[in-house]
Motif scaffolding. Structure first.
Motif, short mmCIF file in Angstrom:
data_model
loop_
_atom_site.label_atom_id
_atom_site.label_comp_id
_atom_site.label_asym_id
_atom_site.label_seq_id
_atom_site.Cartn_x
_atom_site.Cartn_y
_atom_site.Cartn_z
N GLY A 52 18.61 41.68 8.49
CA GLY A 52 18.85 43.07 8.17
C GLY A 52 18.36 44.02 9.25
O GLY A 52 17.53 43.66 10.09
N MET A 53 18.88 45.23 9.22
CA MET A 53 18.40 46.27 10.12
C MET A 53 17.18 46.95 9.51
O MET A 53 16.95 46.87 8.30
CB MET A 53 19.51 47.30 10.38
CG MET A 53 19.92 48.11 9.16
SD MET A 53 21.17 49.37 9.57
CE MET A 53 22.55 48.34 10.02
N ARG A 54 16.40 47.63 10.35
CA ARG A 54 15.27 48.38 9.84
C ARG A 54 15.76 49.62 9.10
O ARG A 54 16.84 50.13 9.36
CB ARG A 54 14.33 48.78 10.98
CG ARG A 54 13.65 47.60 11.66
CD ARG A 54 12.53 48.08 12.57
NE ARG A 54 13.04 49.01 13.58
CZ ARG A 54 13.51 48.65 14.76
NH1 ARG A 54 13.57 47.35 15.08
NH2 ARG A 54 13.95 49.55 15.63
N LYS A 55 14.93 50.12 8.18
CA LYS A 55 15.31 51.30 7.40
C LYS A 55 15.58 52.49 8.33
O LYS A 55 16.53 53.25 8.11
CB LYS A 55 14.16 51.63 6.44
CG LYS A 55 14.39 52.85 5.57
CD LYS A 55 15.38 52.56 4.47
CE LYS A 55 15.37 53.67 3.44
NZ LYS A 55 14.12 53.73 2.67
N SER A 56 14.79 52.65 9.37
CA SER A 56 14.99 53.75 10.31
C SER A 56 16.34 53.64 11.00
O SER A 56 17.02 54.66 11.25
CB SER A 56 13.86 53.78 11.35
OG SER A 56 13.78 52.55 12.04
N GLU A 57 16.78 52.41 11.29
CA GLU A 57 18.09 52.21 11.91
C GLU A 57 19.22 52.57 10.94
O GLU A 57 20.23 53.15 11.33
CB GLU A 57 18.24 50.75 12.35
CG GLU A 57 17.30 50.34 13.48
CD GLU A 57 17.37 48.86 13.79
OE1 GLU A 57 17.27 48.50 14.98
OE2 GLU A 57 17.52 48.06 12.86
N PHE A 58 19.02 52.23 9.67
CA PHE A 58 20.02 52.55 8.65
C PHE A 58 20.19 54.06 8.50
O PHE A 58 21.31 54.57 8.39
CB PHE A 58 19.61 51.93 7.32
CG PHE A 58 20.51 52.32 6.17
CD1 PHE A 58 21.73 51.68 5.98
CD2 PHE A 58 20.15 53.32 5.29
CE1 PHE A 58 22.56 52.04 4.94
CE2 PHE A 58 20.96 53.69 4.23
CZ PHE A 58 22.19 53.04 4.06
N ILE A 59 19.07 54.78 8.51
CA ILE A 59 19.13 56.25 8.37
C ILE A 59 19.89 56.87 9.55
O ILE A 59 20.72 57.77 9.37
CB ILE A 59 17.70 56.83 8.27
CG1 ILE A 59 17.05 56.36 6.96
CG2 ILE A 59 17.72 58.35 8.33
CD1 ILE A 59 15.57 56.70 6.85
N LEU A 60 19.62 56.39 10.76
CA LEU A 60 20.33 56.89 11.94
C LEU A 60 21.82 56.54 11.88
O LEU A 60 22.67 57.35 12.28
CB LEU A 60 19.72 56.30 13.21
CG LEU A 60 18.32 56.82 13.59
CD1 LEU A 60 17.78 56.05 14.80
CD2 LEU A 60 18.36 58.32 13.89
N LEU A 61 22.13 55.35 11.36
CA LEU A 61 23.52 54.93 11.23
C LEU A 61 24.27 55.85 10.27
O LEU A 61 25.39 56.29 10.56
CB LEU A 61 23.59 53.48 10.75
CG LEU A 61 25.00 52.96 10.43
CD1 LEU A 61 25.85 52.87 11.69
CD2 LEU A 61 24.92 51.60 9.74
N GLU A 62 23.65 56.15 9.14
CA GLU A 62 24.30 57.03 8.18
C GLU A 62 24.53 58.43 8.76
O GLU A 62 25.58 59.04 8.56
CB GLU A 62 23.49 57.13 6.88
CG GLU A 62 24.18 58.00 5.85
CD GLU A 62 23.55 57.92 4.49
OE1 GLU A 62 24.17 57.34 3.58
OE2 GLU A 62 22.44 58.46 4.32
N LYS A 63 23.55 58.93 9.50
CA LYS A 63 23.70 60.25 10.14
C LYS A 63 24.86 60.24 11.12
O LYS A 63 25.66 61.19 11.18
CB LYS A 63 22.41 60.63 10.86
CG LYS A 63 22.44 62.02 11.49
CD LYS A 63 21.12 62.34 12.16
CE LYS A 63 21.14 63.77 12.73
NZ LYS A 63 22.25 64.00 13.69
N LYS A 64 24.98 59.16 11.89
CA LYS A 64 26.09 59.05 12.84
C LYS A 64 27.43 59.03 12.11
O LYS A 64 28.40 59.66 12.56
CB LYS A 64 25.94 57.79 13.69
CG LYS A 64 27.03 57.63 14.75
CD LYS A 64 26.84 56.35 15.55
CE LYS A 64 27.92 56.23 16.62
NZ LYS A 64 29.30 56.23 16.06
#
Length: 284
Positions: A234-246
């Motif tokens: 899995g990706m880190r939670k911080s990576e997921f948040i950035l992905l959703e913003k993108k």
């Protein structure tokens, strides 16, 4: 005399050990048995527009099936997507909001999954982004929830429940837990109360969980705690948040470009406002 005392002391220790072993052999299976369970919830997602009167918000509720499985050490919560959607528009004047609710074919049949390992304090999730169309496996840590237990009580089915409140992951939650069910777990990522959470709702009334069915013990719980979809890295939670913003930024630019193209070169700048669907976690 001393030898006799030591022999007596040894005998008492042996007897006490045998007694404890006998008691544990009787209690342990019951304890372990009671720590397995399955809870069926209604997961309710509200799609009301901003400004909708609170006493009308229930008209914009969408329902999804959800299950919680646990064995005392691990819990797994799974929530499907709603099988209907709602179209809301303002009628203007005294007409108010006009709503059209209709069934939809759900392409994703797996849904959201949250597997919480309380021993290792970790969460492995299959989380959706805002549009509920794309899911990603995310590795995260369990955060402590600072619950405030209140004096208010009520009944949910045959269970007496107690109210608790907490600020958690961007929302204020009201939960109702059953102290007669000594399982410190609940729907989604809610946990940490001295009893199973049977119902919960955030104060904005956007997300809600309500009990439908309960099975304790549930002997097949352990077999259902490992979802194959979570086996991948899995990706880190911080990576997921950035992905959703993108993803949101991409949708904004795409919508703006289309509107500007439709307006033509002489149409001037186009202002775009997109009301993205709310997520259960509010990211900072």
């Amino acid at each position: 005399m001393m030898t006799r005392f030591k022999c007596l002391q040894t005998t008492l220790i042996i007897m006490r050990t045998l007694f404890c072993a006998t008691v544990l052999s009787l209690i342990l299976p019951i304890t372990v048995k009671c720590q397995t369970g399955r809870v069926v919830y209604d997961a309710i997602i509200n799609h009301s527009q901003k400004g909708t009167p609170k006493d009308e918000m229930f008209k914009d509720d969408l329902y999804a099936k959800a299950w919680l499985y646990f064995d005392g050490r691990v819990s797994l919560y799974r929530q499907l997507l709603p099988d209907s959607t709602i179209n809301i528009r303002s009628g203007g004047g005294d007409v108010g909001y006009m709503r059209t609710k209709y069934p939809v074919n759900v392409n994703d049949t797996t849904g959201s999954i949250y597997r919480m390992d309380y021993v290792n304090k970790s969460i492995k999730s299959r989380m959706p982004i805002y549009n509920m169309k794309s899911f990603y496996v995310v590795d995260d840590k369990i955060e402590t929830i600072q619950w405030s237990i209140k004096s208010e009580k009520k009944n949910i089915g045959k269970f007496k429940v107690i109210r608790a409140e907490a600020d958690y992951l961007g929302r204020k939650w009201i939960a109702w837990f059953a102290p007669d069910i000594p399982v410190s777990m609940g729907p989604w990522k809610l946990y940490g109360l001295p009893g199973l959470i049977l119902a919960a709702e955030d104060t904005s009334r956007k997300f809600k969980f309500s009990l439908r069915d309960l099975n304790i013990p549930f002997l097949n719980a352990s077999k259902l705690l490992n979802a194959k979809v979570l086996d991948q890295k899995g990706m880190r939670k911080s990576e997921f948040i950035l992905l959703e913003k993108k993803k949101k930024d991409d949708q904004y630019r795409f919508t703006k470009a289309n509107m500007e193209a439709a307006a033509g070169t002489d149409g001037g700048p186009v202002t775009v406002k997109i009301n993205f669907a709310e997520t259960i976690e509010i990211y900072k």
